[in-house]
Every structure is written in C-alpha cells, then in structure tokens.
Design an enzyme around this catalytic site. Structure first.
Site, mmCIF file in Angstrom:
data_model
loop_
_atom_site.group_PDB
_atom_site.id
_atom_site.type_symbol
_atom_site.label_atom_id
_atom_site.label_comp_id
_atom_site.label_asym_id
_atom_site.label_seq_id
_atom_site.Cartn_x
_atom_site.Cartn_y
_atom_site.Cartn_z
ATOM 1 N N SER A 10 -39.965 32.954 -18.876
ATOM 2 C CA SER A 10 -39.612 34.162 -19.239
ATOM 3 C C SER A 10 -38.065 34.054 -19.716
ATOM 4 O O SER A 10 -37.658 33.530 -20.480
ATOM 5 C CB SER A 10 -39.932 35.241 -18.134
ATOM 6 N N ASP A 26 -35.132 36.272 -25.393
ATOM 7 C CA ASP A 26 -35.156 35.552 -23.676
ATOM 8 C C ASP A 26 -36.061 34.339 -24.290
ATOM 9 O O ASP A 26 -36.512 34.074 -25.409
ATOM 10 C CB ASP A 26 -35.548 36.194 -22.713
ATOM 11 N N ASP A 53 -39.117 33.139 -23.481
ATOM 12 C CA ASP A 53 -40.401 33.306 -24.046
ATOM 13 C C ASP A 53 -40.315 34.499 -25.240
ATOM 14 O O ASP A 53 -41.633 34.956 -25.549
ATOM 15 C CB ASP A 53 -41.454 33.996 -23.082
ATOM 16 N N ASP A 74 -40.118 37.744 -25.656
ATOM 17 C CA ASP A 74 -40.812 39.025 -25.519
ATOM 18 C C ASP A 74 -39.659 40.082 -25.544
ATOM 19 O O ASP A 74 -39.786 41.339 -25.552
ATOM 20 C CB ASP A 74 -41.753 39.315 -24.455
#
Length: 353
Positions: A5, A147, A149, A151
């Site tokens: 993440s 970031d 990942d 999203d």
C-alpha cells in the site's frame, strides 16, 4: 494482490479482491482471516502443492487496454501542461507516465524505478518533499504523487504547495457537477475530512455524506446510494463510473484535465476550500477498547467541543491495527487546535492508560 500500500517493503501483505475487481465485504474478509488463523495454529489444511498451486501468466495486452481506458474517460486532453509524476517506485511506474503522455502532457517522472525493495522509500504520496522540489525546479504546472499500490493521488501546485485529497475531491466535485455526472449533487467522504471541505461543499450547494474511516466504507455508501464521487483526505478518490475502487492515475488525470479545461492553475482551483488547521496526535499504549465507555473522556470531549463551537470539531478514533487512539482537533486557529488536542491526548493517556 501483493501490496505494501503506502508503506515500506517489509509491510508487504496479501490483499483479496472479488471477481470484477471489487473489494470483499467485511464478513467475507473475517471468514478468510478466521480460516487462516485456524490453520496457522495447527488445524490440518489440505492445501495444494506443486503444480496444483496454479500458473502465473503475463497479460501483456492488459497494459494497453488499461491505458486506453484511462485516456478514453478523460473529458479533455492535457496539451500544454507540464506535469511531474512521483510513482513511489510502485505499481504506477509504467502506466501513469504513459497515460499522461498519451493524453498530451509533457511528463517528468521521479520515483519510477521499482526494484522490489524501494517502494514508498522517501517518495510518493507519503513523502512529498521530492515532488515539491521537482515541480518548482522544472517550472511545472503541477505535480502528482501516487503511493506504492497506486490507489492514492495527492498533488502539488506550481508553487510547491500540497493539494490534499479533500481539495482534490472538491475540485472534481465541481467539475462533475458542471458536466452533469455528480449524481445526487452528493460527495461521500469520511469523518476525517477537513471541516473546511464540509463548509466548502455546503457553500457550493452540494451534499456531503460522511462515513467511518476507510475507503471500503466510502465505497459501500456510494454503491448503496448510487453516488458517483467519494474519497479520503489521504488521496484515495473513487470515481465509480470509471473504476471499482480508488485509482490514483485516474484521479490525477481527471485533476489535470480540470486544470487544462479551465485554464486556471491548480492553486486557484484548490482555493475553493480553505483547509482549517488540523492537529492529529497518536496516543500509544492505551486501552483503545474503552474510548466509547470512559466518562472522564466523554466529559473532556464535551468541554472541548463547547470551547471550539461551530468553527472547530473533535474526533477520537481507535486505531484498527495498533494499540493507540488518534486524537484529531480542528479549529480556526492553529494554536487553539494544538492546545485542545494536547489536552485531550493527556486525558486519553490518564483515563485509558
């Protein structure tokens, strides 16, 4: 998917999605976790081995299809814009520069050399220092930070000032209302959104629906009520007509498209809302389960809310993953916010420690 993440590489974990790219319901995630815990602590598990595990296949055409989708949903091109992209050495490192370039922007990239170890390492949406410096150095119109990942999307205006998720939501809300795509004249956000965002939406005649903290709760509200736009202050923005969850590249593209369409700077567009001073204190090593039942804490919160009046607010929230309580205070004056937040943090420590 495997994902850290917005965190560093040692925090990599496994994230499950349902068919079609949708997040799982809380109950299903709980069932998966319960089964895992049973087998981790010794219950027999007839799990697949060797060839029974499955196969890994590259889906090469997926890249082009995804980029084509991103370009296809843009309301206008980005010609004439110079944009710095910080890819956090993560999932957007190839896709985001390609999409912005195909949309017509002049692109400068940083943090776009993932090696499996450097994800979010001093870069990306949780570390905006490099992006701020790069935007000013290159005389760019704006900067976009994802970031690991991909999203999330945070932004930087041409002066190097941060534009957070609340401001991005505000800009996109007005753009979508103008285009007739903001269903119900409503935006969904969490209780952590800045009070300035709420006041701006009220001033613009838009409805704000607030949920518990977490993009899954924003998404649940959007799907249940048919709303088109929602997100978090952290930059996790959901445009439900074009994605099943937060997509930082899509968010960045739509934000840049608004800059290109209006001819206004990002700083001008973001000025639709004024961020009220917000202080967040993490109080560690306390019994977070007693936040809702402590009379001493409830009295302290009531007194703080009385002092702040209509120009401020208080939010106490137990962390979902750590033994700590988050104390958030907003006020028109930064020193008042800091004073009230510290006073509440001291009460949390004494009452729950």
């Amino acid at each position: 998917m495997l994902s850290a993440s917005h965190n560093a590489m040692p925090d990599n974990g496994i994230k499950f999605f349902a068919r079609g790219g949708h997040k799982l319901a809380d109950e299903l995630e709980d069932r998966i976790e319960a089964v895992y815990e049973e087998h981790r602590t010794g219950a027999p598990w007839d799990r697949p081995t060797g060839a029974g595990v499955g196969r890994v296949r590259d889906y090469d055409e997926g890249f082009d299809k995804y980029v084509a989708h991103l370009i296809g949903v843009l309301p206008n091109r980005l010609d004439g814009l110079k944009i710095v992209l910080d890819e956090a050495h993560g999932a957007a490192s190839r896709v985001s520069p390609e999409a912005f370039s195909r949309a017509g922007a002049e692109v400068i990239t940083i943090g776009a050399e993932p090696d499996g170890l450097n994800i979010n390492d001093g870069c990306g949406s949780t570390h905006l220092e490099m992006l701020k410096a790069a935007v000013v150095e290159h005389g760019a119109d704006l900067g976009i930070a994802h970031d690991g990942d991909a999203d999330r999307c945070l932004a930087v205006d041409h002066t190097g000032a941060e534009v957070d998720g609340d401001q991005i939501l505000a800009v996109l809300a007005l753009a979508m209302r103008e285009a007739g795509t903001l269903r119900g004249e409503t935006v969904v956000a969490t209780v952590m959104s800045n009070l300035g965002f709420k006041l701006a939406m009220e001033r613009e005649g838009l409805t704000l629906v607030q949920t518990a903290v977490g993009d899954r709760y924003v998404l649940e509200s959007m799907k249940e009520n048919g709303f088109a736009l929602g997100g978090e202050q952290s930059g996790h923005v959901i445009v439900l007509d074009h994605a099943t969850t937060g997509d930082g590249t899509l968010t960045g593209l739509m934000l840049a498209a608004r800059v290109a369409a209006t001819g206004k700077s990002l700083a001008e567009l973001a000025a639709v809302m004024e961020r009220l001073p917000q202080i967040l204190i993490n109080v560690k090593d306390v019994d977070k389960s007693r936040v809702a039942t402590s009379g001493e804490l409830a009295a302290a919160v009531t007194e703080a809310e009385r002092e702040l009046g209509s120009t401020g607010r208080v939010l106490l929230r137990s962390s979902g993953t750590e033994p700590l309580v988050r104390v958030m205070v907003e006020a028109a004056d930064i020193e008042q916010a800091r004073s009230v937040a510290q006073r509440l943090a001291d009460v949390v420590k004494s009452a729950l420690g």
